[in-house]
Scaffold this motif. Structure first.
Motif, PDB file in Angstrom:
ATOM      1  N   SER A 148      55.847  39.417  40.479  1.00 39.67           N
ATOM      2  CA  SER A 148      56.657  39.003  39.332  1.00 39.67           C
ATOM      3  C   SER A 148      57.615  40.115  38.925  1.00 39.67           C
ATOM      4  CB  SER A 148      55.754  38.640  38.152  1.00 39.67           C
ATOM      5  OG  SER A 148      55.133  39.812  37.646  1.00 39.67           O
ATOM      6  N   ASP A 149      58.629  39.751  38.160  1.00 36.04           N
ATOM      7  CA  ASP A 149      59.587  40.735  37.664  1.00 36.04           C
ATOM      8  C   ASP A 149      58.887  41.815  36.835  1.00 36.04           C
ATOM      9  OD1 ASP A 149      61.648  39.359  38.892  1.00 36.04           O
ATOM     10  OD2 ASP A 149      62.249  38.288  37.072  1.00 36.04           O
ATOM     11  N   GLU A 150      57.892  41.413  36.042  1.00 44.35           N
ATOM     12  CA  GLU A 150      57.166  42.377  35.223  1.00 44.35           C
ATOM     13  C   GLU A 150      56.387  43.361  36.092  1.00 44.35           C
ATOM     14  OE1 GLU A 150      56.791  38.950  34.821  1.00 44.35           O
ATOM     15  OE2 GLU A 150      58.217  38.817  33.166  1.00 44.35           O
ATOM     16  N   GLN A 153      58.842  45.801  37.719  1.00 41.84           N
ATOM     17  CA  GLN A 153      59.279  46.853  36.795  1.00 41.84           C
ATOM     18  C   GLN A 153      58.179  47.884  36.591  1.00 41.84           C
ATOM     19  OE1 GLN A 153      62.461  47.336  35.398  1.00 41.84           O
ATOM     20  NE2 GLN A 153      61.493  49.318  35.030  1.00 41.84           N
TER      21      GLN A 153
END
Length: 186
Positions: A148-150, A153
């Motif tokens: 996921s993007d989270e 990051q």
């Protein structure tokens, strides 16, 4: 569409996180594997089935599958055919009508385990995403394009904090590809 049958092998944890797990699936020959990120609740549900805990016989997924099998033409298959926004796109197909229903990949694995519905991955995607399977391996590979993007990051932040600039550069490139709306395959 050419596709390969997947076999659920087990649940693993992601070191350093308490709220995520990894689902390990192999091809039928047990030569290649893919991993699917899941939340802790799904990891627990699948672990109950792996351990064959008796209570699962009366849990909702099992009961609903028995109802459907007893009261309908229960002929489905599940196909993972793409990656969209860092997630495997997974479709549940009614084999009679060919009507597809979008389903979260980890839910599809649970459904397959509980119901026996066959789970497949499109062959080209399998070739791009799979890594060699080693049953005795202590760790697993996770393609960066399936997180996921989270998570991406968080991994980037950790790589920078650890001064692992090569990994940070790779993760930054993946973020840029996603922001441009393009697909990324490892």
């Amino acid at each position: 569409m050419a596709k390969e049958r997947l076999v659920f092998k087990g649940v693993s944890e992601i070191v350093g996180t308490e709220d995520l797990g990894l689902l390990i699936l192999t091809d039928e020959a047990k030569e290649r594997q893919i991993t699917i990120v899941c939340d802790k609740a799904m990891a627990v549900q699948l672990e109950l089935r792996v351990k064959k805990v008796p209570i699962t016989r009366i849990m909702l997924p099992e009961v609903l599958c028995r109802i459907l099998k007893n009261n309908s033409n229960f002929d489905y298959e599940i196909v993972i055919d793409d990656i969209v926004d860092g997630q495997y796109r997974t479709l549940l197909y009614d084999k009679e009508t060919l009507e597809p229903l979008l389903i979260r990949a980890s839910d599809a694995v649970l459904l397959s385990v509980v119901s026996g519905i066959p789970l497949y991955m499109e062959t080209g995607l399998m070739k791009r995403q799979a890594v060699a399977y080693n049953e005795n391996s202590r760790g697993v590979s996770l393609p960066v394009n399936t997180i996921s993007d989270e998570m991406l990051q968080a991994a980037l932040d950790k790589a920078i904090a650890d001064e692992n600039y090569e990994l940070a550069s790779h993760l930054r490139d993946e973020k840029k590809r996603r922001n441009k709306g393009g697909k990324s395959y490892n």
